[in-house]
Scaffold this active site. Sequence first.
Site, PDB file in Angstrom:
ATOM      1  N   ARG A   1       0.810  -1.225   0.000  1.00 31.01           N
ATOM      2  CA  ARG A   1       0.000   0.000   0.000  1.00 31.01           C
ATOM      3  C   ARG A   1       0.845   1.279   0.000  1.00 31.01           C
ATOM      4  O   ARG A   1       0.432   2.307   0.524  1.00 31.01           O
ATOM      5  CB  ARG A   1      -0.977   0.020   1.174  1.00 31.01           C
ATOM      6  CG  ARG A   1      -2.059  -1.025   1.075  1.00 31.01           C
ATOM      7  CD  ARG A   1      -3.003  -0.644  -0.052  1.00 31.01           C
ATOM      8  NE  ARG A   1      -4.126  -1.570  -0.140  1.00 31.01           N
ATOM      9  CZ  ARG A   1      -4.418  -2.280  -1.215  1.00 31.01           C
ATOM     10  NH1 ARG A   1      -3.647  -2.189  -2.281  1.00 31.01           N
ATOM     11  NH2 ARG A   1      -5.448  -3.080  -1.236  1.00 31.01           N
ATOM     12  N   SER A   2       2.018   1.201  -0.623  1.00 28.93           N
ATOM     13  CA  SER A   2       2.896   2.371  -0.680  1.00 28.93           C
ATOM     14  C   SER A   2       2.562   3.298  -1.839  1.00 28.93           C
ATOM     15  O   SER A   2       3.064   4.425  -1.890  1.00 28.93           O
ATOM     16  CB  SER A   2       4.360   1.917  -0.802  1.00 28.93           C
ATOM     17  OG  SER A   2       4.541   1.206  -2.012  1.00 28.93           O
TER      18      SER A   2
ATOM     19  N   SER B   1       1.951   0.584  -7.324  1.00 27.09           N
ATOM     20  CA  SER B   1       1.190   0.215  -8.524  1.00 27.09           C
ATOM     21  C   SER B   1       0.635   1.455  -9.221  1.00 27.09           C
ATOM     22  O   SER B   1       0.724   1.580 -10.452  1.00 27.09           O
ATOM     23  CB  SER B   1       0.040  -0.730  -8.164  1.00 27.09           C
ATOM     24  OG  SER B   1       0.536  -1.980  -7.772  1.00 27.09           O
TER      25      SER B   1
ATOM     26  N   ALA C   1      -1.071  -9.169 -15.354  1.00 30.57           N
ATOM     27  CA  ALA C   1      -1.527  -9.389 -13.979  1.00 30.57           C
ATOM     28  C   ALA C   1      -1.113 -10.784 -13.512  1.00 30.57           C
ATOM     29  O   ALA C   1      -1.421 -11.768 -14.179  1.00 30.57           O
ATOM     30  CB  ALA C   1      -3.043  -9.241 -13.910  1.00 30.57           C
TER      31      ALA C   1
ATOM     32  N   HIS D   1      -7.989  -2.452  -8.648  1.00 31.36           N
ATOM     33  CA  HIS D   1      -6.919  -2.136  -9.603  1.00 31.36           C
ATOM     34  C   HIS D   1      -7.494  -1.859 -10.991  1.00 31.36           C
ATOM     35  O   HIS D   1      -7.074  -0.915 -11.668  1.00 31.36           O
ATOM     36  CB  HIS D   1      -5.907  -3.282  -9.671  1.00 31.36           C
ATOM     37  CG  HIS D   1      -4.840  -3.210  -8.634  1.00 31.36           C
ATOM     38  ND1 HIS D   1      -3.515  -3.009  -8.945  1.00 31.36           N
ATOM     39  CD2 HIS D   1      -4.890  -3.316  -7.279  1.00 31.36           C
ATOM     40  CE1 HIS D   1      -2.803  -2.988  -7.842  1.00 31.36           C
ATOM     41  NE2 HIS D   1      -3.609  -3.181  -6.817  1.00 31.36           N
TER      42      HIS D   1
END
Length: 168
Positions: free
Chosen positions: A12-13, A16, A34, A50
């Site tokens: 969760r930085s 992506s 993916a 996403h």
Amino acid sequence: MGQVILVTGGARSGKSRHAEARVRALPGQPVYIATARADDDEMRARIAHHIDRRGSGWITVEEPFDLIGALDRSDGQGPRLVDCLTLWLSNLMFDDRAWEPEAEALVAALARQASPVILVSNEVGMGIVPANALARAFRDAQGWLNQRVAEAADEVEFVVSGLPLKVK
């Protein structure tokens, strides 16, 4: 050889989201490779998030195991985003596949790509030492994989709190 970029960071930085923006900035239709498997409701929700975030305009290739084949088959179609190496490695390990030769084959495949490739991966070894052997083996394998891909990459970015830091 096409440009190879590794984007790494913690869970969760924002890695992506940052990698998606980098791919969209390159010419050509973006290809999203993916590696996630939709094995449960929580993972299906993550995948849906996403997909919603990146929007339309992407060619999506779902490939939890044959990453090298997916890269080779998509070369020339546009810039590729591999999201993510961490899930790919865990897929291989939990399926009792020999991940080391696959990792070496990935590094070799990156060297022959003509179109750009941006790979997302987690830094998993920055916390406490895991309590069990499987978790330690995964942490060690992920660290080794990240090192090999970073060595082969033209650029490496570390994303923390949504902010990219250029490492290489």
